[in-house]
Scaffold this motif. Structure first.
Motif, PDB file in Angstrom:
ATOM      1  N   MET A  66      -2.005 -14.183  10.929  1.00 29.07           N
ATOM      2  CA  MET A  66      -0.579 -14.114  11.260  1.00 29.07           C
ATOM      3  C   MET A  66      -0.365 -13.723  12.714  1.00 29.07           C
ATOM      4  O   MET A  66      -1.182 -13.025  13.305  1.00 29.07           O
ATOM      5  CB  MET A  66       0.116 -13.055  10.393  1.00 29.07           C
ATOM      6  CG  MET A  66       0.046 -13.279   8.929  1.00 29.07           C
ATOM      7  SD  MET A  66       0.826 -11.886   8.075  1.00 29.07           S
ATOM      8  CE  MET A  66       0.016 -11.990   6.501  1.00 29.07           C
ATOM      9  N   THR A  67       0.783 -14.156  13.244  1.00 31.75           N
ATOM     10  CA  THR A  67       1.163 -13.694  14.580  1.00 31.75           C
ATOM     11  C   THR A  67       1.503 -12.211  14.504  1.00 31.75           C
ATOM     12  O   THR A  67       1.798 -11.679  13.437  1.00 31.75           O
ATOM     13  CB  THR A  67       2.375 -14.485  15.112  1.00 31.75           C
ATOM     14  OG1 THR A  67       3.456 -14.312  14.195  1.00 31.75           O
ATOM     15  CG2 THR A  67       2.069 -15.948  15.270  1.00 31.75           C
ATOM     16  N   ALA A  68       1.471 -11.542  15.638  1.00 33.03           N
ATOM     17  CA  ALA A  68       1.592 -10.081  15.685  1.00 33.03           C
ATOM     18  C   ALA A  68       2.858  -9.550  15.012  1.00 33.03           C
ATOM     19  O   ALA A  68       2.802  -8.568  14.271  1.00 33.03           O
ATOM     20  CB  ALA A  68       1.519  -9.605  17.133  1.00 33.03           C
ATOM     21  N   TYR A  69       3.998 -10.180  15.249  1.00 34.22           N
ATOM     22  CA  TYR A  69       5.235  -9.630  14.692  1.00 34.22           C
ATOM     23  C   TYR A  69       5.346  -9.808  13.174  1.00 34.22           C
ATOM     24  O   TYR A  69       6.138  -9.129  12.528  1.00 34.22           O
ATOM     25  CB  TYR A  69       6.471 -10.208  15.401  1.00 34.22           C
ATOM     26  CG  TYR A  69       6.747 -11.668  15.134  1.00 34.22           C
ATOM     27  CD1 TYR A  69       7.582 -12.048  14.087  1.00 34.22           C
ATOM     28  CD2 TYR A  69       6.203 -12.664  15.937  1.00 34.22           C
ATOM     29  CE1 TYR A  69       7.846 -13.393  13.843  1.00 34.22           C
ATOM     30  CE2 TYR A  69       6.477 -14.006  15.703  1.00 34.22           C
ATOM     31  CZ  TYR A  69       7.295 -14.356  14.662  1.00 34.22           C
ATOM     32  OH  TYR A  69       7.561 -15.680  14.427  1.00 34.22           O
ATOM     33  N   LYS A  70       4.532 -10.687  12.596  1.00 33.35           N
ATOM     34  CA  LYS A  70       4.561 -10.899  11.141  1.00 33.35           C
ATOM     35  C   LYS A  70       3.581  -9.992  10.389  1.00 33.35           C
ATOM     36  O   LYS A  70       3.684  -9.840   9.181  1.00 33.35           O
ATOM     37  CB  LYS A  70       4.233 -12.356  10.804  1.00 33.35           C
ATOM     38  CG  LYS A  70       5.304 -13.321  11.226  1.00 33.35           C
ATOM     39  CD  LYS A  70       4.941 -14.723  10.810  1.00 33.35           C
ATOM     40  CE  LYS A  70       6.015 -15.707  11.251  1.00 33.35           C
ATOM     41  NZ  LYS A  70       5.691 -17.074  10.840  1.00 33.35           N
ATOM     42  N   ARG A  71       2.648  -9.395  11.094  1.00 33.94           N
ATOM     43  CA  ARG A  71       1.632  -8.571  10.438  1.00 33.94           C
ATOM     44  C   ARG A  71       2.241  -7.322   9.821  1.00 33.94           C
ATOM     45  O   ARG A  71       3.070  -6.671  10.425  1.00 33.94           O
ATOM     46  CB  ARG A  71       0.578  -8.130  11.450  1.00 33.94           C
ATOM     47  CG  ARG A  71      -0.244  -9.250  11.970  1.00 33.94           C
ATOM     48  CD  ARG A  71      -1.240  -8.753  12.990  1.00 33.94           C
ATOM     49  NE  ARG A  71      -1.687  -9.888  13.796  1.00 33.94           N
ATOM     50  CZ  ARG A  71      -2.032  -9.803  15.053  1.00 33.94           C
ATOM     51  NH1 ARG A  71      -2.005  -8.657  15.681  1.00 33.94           N
ATOM     52  NH2 ARG A  71      -2.409 -10.886  15.696  1.00 33.94           N
TER      53      ARG A  71
END
Length: 142
Positions: A66-71
């Motif tokens: 996942m991209t950072a903001y979705k983690r």
């Protein structure tokens, strides 16, 4: 349901679909929790099918997928998730169990110490720093 992280829309089902593919995860649910830096952060509730599943392993998998903001910023393991009679996960009940966050009941001026103006009656979730200052606040009418 949608989680707003630093202005980005994060859909819980998207997170859950990725996490459910990880070996050792029986089921999971993602919810948004108040966060001082990003407005909201992703919290993941997980039911293990493998008792050896570790939070670090799952966090590393999420970092790869996942991209950072979705983690997920927070991961909590549970024996079961709350569900309706037909088996749908009750995210609203999970949002009501936010760990180190205090539930604050306030009416208008009673919340002025927090620096917020609240409508009528409702329930707010406040995250406090070590000095008791409010660093994040979410409000819901009752």
């Amino acid at each position: 349901d949608m989680i707003l992280v630093s202005g980005f829309n994060v859909y819980p089902t998207e997170i859950e679909q990725v996490v459910n593919l990880f070996p050792g995860v029986l089921e999971c649910a993602a919810v948004g929790v108040p966060d001082a830096k990003s407005g909201e952060a992703v919290k993941l509730f997980v039911v293990k099918s493998d008792p050896a599943l570790a939070e670090e392993d799952l966090a590393n998998y999420c970092a790869q997928q996942m991209t950072a903001y979705k983690r997920p910023k927070f991961i909590e393991f549970r024996d079961e998730l709350p569900k309706t009679n037909v088996g749908k996960i009750l995210r609203r009940e999970l949002r009501g169990t936010l760990g180190d966050q205090a539930i604050v009941v306030a009416v208008n001026d009673n919340a002025s110490d927090l620096g917020v103006r609240l409508p009528e009656e409702g329930v707010g979730l406040a995250r406090l720093d070590l000095h008791g200052r409010c660093i994040a606040f979410a409000w819901r009418s009752v």
